[in-house]
Scaffold this motif. Sequence first.
Motif: not given
Length: 358
Positions: A245-259
């Motif tokens: 979950t992220f808060d980048f000031s102008v946008v906030a939401g969720i990332m799905r990370i894989s690798g």
Amino acid sequence: MGSMGELQTRIRTRSIVRDAQIALELTKLAKARDDHVWLTLSTDRKAERDPERLVRETFNGRADVEPLVLKVQSYERARVHAICKDLGLEHESTDAPVVLDALSFTADRWLVLGLNAGDVFRKVADIRREARRRQAELEEEREAAAREREAQARARHAAVDLTGDWTITCPYLEEHMDGQPAELSMRIWRDTAAHVYPSPDEPDSEDEDGYADEEEEKEEASSRVQQQTAEPIQRTPAEQRYYATFDFSVVAGIMRISGPVASGKQKACAMTYRWRGRETGERVIEVGSDERLLEIAFSERGTTLSGDFEGDCVGKVSFTGVKAEAGDYRQGSSEYEWKDLSARSYERECVGRWGRRF
């Protein structure tokens, strides 16, 4: 049973002498039984059952008896002291060697009885030496257990742990909005949800419960992964899934990370991610953000990161991060948050906001 008259006759003619003989026989039988049981008891059990009898049997009329060590309850000690005075015995109390129970170190209080003070003193000294030895032994066992726990913790943390709370730095995003510089953040978990995505050129399909059909998504995702993801590193562990979950000031939401994936950045752990989120101003879902496959790389054993971010509300920018608090391999599921930020959710919110579907 007989008539009432017969019973009355039996009572009147009952032999008191015979009753006394029967009572005496019963007493003898009970004593014989108790004596038999007494012989089978350990010294500790005898001390619990009848400390006075134990002391008298041990020392009465004998001159070659080793000191007796008793574990007696506090309420029995005054009684034992009186017995020692009556028999002319020396006595001294001391702490017993400690034992380790389920919660902590505990020590009994022992009472040493003997025919002379010298024997009692030497026995007490032996007990105290053993108590010190046992105390040191238990302390060493406890320290060894603590060292083992620390070694296991170090081994566990030797593996890269990406989970935790992160402080993010991106000058463009920090200064994007008027006023004071924004504080950017990210929180990462291991993800128990499957990372499947709808086709880029088709809207999300829904089943009866209002969510995309998972089997269809898996089939579509399997063909897209080969085209859209970077080549996997050779001989790497199986794919790892995280969500943030992220808060980048102008946008906030969720990332799905894989690798991990191959990367020209030559980082310790390069991965790819997709994101969904909302503009923080009007709280509108950004549709199509999850069609972009972006890269994020972790280094310094999972304590620093760098990556790219791009969306309709902001151009392509780079960001870095430092882990502020370890997550200790925490895990959760991105399933519901991911679906709540889907294109279908955007359409439902449009109906609620403007009364029509776009």
